[in-house]
Design an enzyme around this catalytic site. Structure first.
Site, mmCIF file in Angstrom:
data_model
loop_
_atom_site.group_PDB
_atom_site.id
_atom_site.type_symbol
_atom_site.label_atom_id
_atom_site.label_comp_id
_atom_site.label_asym_id
_atom_site.label_seq_id
_atom_site.Cartn_x
_atom_site.Cartn_y
_atom_site.Cartn_z
ATOM 1 N N HIS A 1 -5.421 -3.875 -2.260
ATOM 2 C CA HIS A 1 -5.243 -2.903 -3.347
ATOM 3 C C HIS A 1 -5.200 -3.551 -4.734
ATOM 4 O O HIS A 1 -5.128 -2.852 -5.732
ATOM 5 C CB HIS A 1 -3.960 -2.093 -3.119
ATOM 6 C CG HIS A 1 -4.030 -1.229 -1.902
ATOM 7 N ND1 HIS A 1 -4.499 0.056 -1.921
ATOM 8 C CD2 HIS A 1 -3.726 -1.506 -0.619
ATOM 9 C CE1 HIS A 1 -4.466 0.561 -0.700
ATOM 10 N NE2 HIS A 1 -3.997 -0.369 0.116
ATOM 11 N N LYS B 1 -11.522 -0.427 -1.352
ATOM 12 C CA LYS B 1 -10.754 0.130 -2.467
ATOM 13 C C LYS B 1 -11.591 -0.001 -3.754
ATOM 14 O O LYS B 1 -12.511 0.758 -3.953
ATOM 15 C CB LYS B 1 -9.395 -0.571 -2.577
ATOM 16 C CG LYS B 1 -8.358 -0.060 -1.580
ATOM 17 C CD LYS B 1 -8.549 -0.515 -0.194
ATOM 18 C CE LYS B 1 -7.477 0.001 0.738
ATOM 19 N NZ LYS B 1 -7.776 -0.303 2.140
ATOM 20 N N SER C 1 0.794 -1.230 0.000
ATOM 21 C CA SER C 1 0.000 0.000 0.000
ATOM 22 C C SER C 1 0.827 1.281 0.000
ATOM 23 O O SER C 1 0.361 2.309 -0.470
ATOM 24 C CB SER C 1 -0.950 0.002 1.198
ATOM 25 O OG SER C 1 -0.229 -0.110 2.403
HETATM 26 C C1 LIG Z 1 -3.113 -3.906 2.724
HETATM 27 C C2 LIG Z 1 -4.243 -3.398 3.554
HETATM 28 N N1 LIG Z 1 -4.931 -4.251 4.311
HETATM 29 C C3 LIG Z 1 -5.966 -3.837 5.076
HETATM 30 C C4 LIG Z 1 -6.347 -2.517 5.094
HETATM 31 C C5 LIG Z 1 -7.498 -2.070 5.956
HETATM 32 O O1 LIG Z 1 -8.598 -1.912 5.145
HETATM 33 P P1 LIG Z 1 -9.833 -0.954 5.481
HETATM 34 O O2 LIG Z 1 -9.386 0.443 5.241
HETATM 35 O O3 LIG Z 1 -10.841 -1.421 4.503
HETATM 36 O O4 LIG Z 1 -10.213 -1.190 6.890
HETATM 37 C C6 LIG Z 1 -5.662 -1.590 4.306
HETATM 38 C C7 LIG Z 1 -6.063 -0.169 4.322
HETATM 39 O O5 LIG Z 1 -5.737 0.631 3.543
HETATM 40 C C8 LIG Z 1 -4.576 -2.040 3.515
HETATM 41 O O6 LIG Z 1 -3.880 -1.188 2.763
#
Ligand SMILES: Cc1ncc(COP(=O)(O)O)c(C=O)c1O
Length: 414
Positions: A230, A261, A202
């Site tokens: 992502h 996303k 990310s």
């Molecule tokens: C790789 C990854 N996993 C989990 C999450 C958490 O997701 P959420 O924002 O839908 O709670 C994110 C958040 O950006 C993320 O980048």
């Protein structure tokens, strides 16, 4: 550099005061001194997430090109998706009003589980009410004290928190480095182990190097858990993520992804073997002890899945835009790190003052990017993070590139 720019959030983790119900005085003083920079965080989005929109920071409204949303396929305002959510809102009301295990699952939730299992080619699928809760809760559901999670050094905090919650041993291997993974696996022999990677990282926008990492995990007989937050719906000929992209779906039995996303919503899912998914339902506290997703949200996700997979048009558009933006940004001399995806860091270096000042200037000129500071990224890798979407037009991207050229390029060229 101003005195407040010498510090980061990492300096105030351990409070000097005794009370747990008071913010450390040094932290409050630091934030107040750097108020102009703090204003860059938690801006208000005035209206739906769109490529051009109005945001408000510190009472000031600006018309911006939005390069900061995860709305990769542009589905947040898609009429069919919005329409499906409205209809479900009218029929099902505002909330699920119960945990999935007891009373929160509607027929829409079940339909989404089935459709996602079918889409991912897995036996079963379960839904979480947040992406963070989903990756954390899936890992805490399967790992135990005495186990070891062998995780890529760049994984998301939700993964680290899941391992910590499980009280399993956290062992890092160097980002995408098969030799380092091999060493970590050798050093943790004798334990029950799990390798954890992300589809697209990310903060850096590169993908898990599965063709080189998987054989190492397989040699050690250790399974891999992947977080495709992502990459889902963006990677792969049918949008099934980097597992499809690298043609390794059969070798990675469990796939996690978020709805926040490309699905343009909220929540996440874990898909995998039926027996394992059933087990996680009973041993993942963020699943069993937290309210299910609102049915209207589920209806929007169902429609987003349908729209995103009925043909390849949105995926093609996000990749066209991504390739165009990357080429132009590299042409300007910007440092995009190792990114190969629609997520691109613009790496500034260690000059924190510049990170915030340039961000503020870009905001004033009409480009919405957020500063990403240490400890979220290395101290010498402070950055902005660009998210290119299918909804951007060439005009939007050109406007953004012009502002980057005017504001950031003179700084990076020194
Ligand atoms: C790789 C990854 N996993 C989990 C999450 C958490 O997701 P959420 O924002 O839908 O709670 C994110 C958040 O950006 C993320 O980048």
């Amino acid at each position: 550099m101003s005195s407040e720019a010498e510090h980061s959030l990492a300096d105030f983790y351990f409070p000097e005061d005794n009370s747990a119900l008071e913010a450390p005085a040094s932290f409050s003083e630091w934030l107040e001194k750097g108020a102009w920079a703090v204003q860059l965080f938690e801006p208000q989005m005035l209206g739906a997430v769109r490529p051009r929109m109005t945001i408000e920071r510190a009472g000031k409204r600006t018309e911006v090109v939005n390069l900061s949303s995860y709305n990769y396929l542009g589905l947040a305002t898609h009429p069919e998706v919005v329409g499906a959510a409205i209809r479900a809102l009218q029929e099902y009301g505002t909330g699920a009003c119960g945990s999935p295990l007891l009373s929160g699952l509607s027929n829409l939730h079940r339909e989404l589980e089935r459709k996602l299992a079918e889409f991912t080619g897995r036996e079963a699928c379960m839904l979480f009410n947040s992406g963070f809760a989903g990756s954390m809760g899936s890992l805490a559901g399967v790992l135990r004290k005495g186990d070891a999670a062998i995780v890529d050094s760049k994984v998301h905090l939700s993964i680290l928190d899941g391992v910590k919650l499980a009280k399993a041993k956290l062992v890092f291997f160097n980002h995408n480095d098969p030799d380092s993974l091999d060493q970590a696996l050798k050093a943790s022999e004798g334990r029950r182990r799990l390798v954890v990677v992300e589809g697209v990282y990310s903060m850096d926008g590169d993908t898990a190097d599965l063709p080189r990492l998987l054989p190492v995990a397989e040699q050690h007989g250790v399974g891999v858990f992947i977080d495709e937050a992502h990459s889902i719906l963006v990677y792969g000929d049918h949008g099934r993520g980097v597992l499809e992209h690298y043609d390794v779906e059969a070798r990675v039995p469990v796939q996690f992804a978020t709805f926040s996303k490309s699905f343009a919503s909220c929540g996440g899912y874990t898909a995998g073997p039926a027996g394992l998914i059933r087990y996680i339902r009973y041993y993942s506290n963020p699943y069993g002890f937290s309210c299910a997703l609102p049915p209207a949200t589920v209806a929007g996700i169902l429609k987003a899945l349908e729209v995103a997979t009925r043909d390849n048009s949105l995926r093609e558009r996000v990749w066209d835009n991504t390739n165009y933006f990357r080429e132009q940004a590299l042409g300007l001399g910007l440092n995009l790190g190792e990114s190969t995806s629609q997520v691109m860091p613009i790496i500034i270096g260690s000059d924190r003052q510049a990170l915030y000042e340039l961000c503020s200037e870009m905001n004033d000129k009409g480009l919405f990017l957020a500063p990403v500071d240490y400890p979220s990224v290395p101290e010498d890798g402070l950055r902005y993070r660009v998210a290119v979407t299918a909804a951007h037009t060439r005009e939007d991207l050109d406007r953004a590139l012009q502002i980057l050229e005017d504001v950031v390029v003179p700084h990076v060229r020194g």
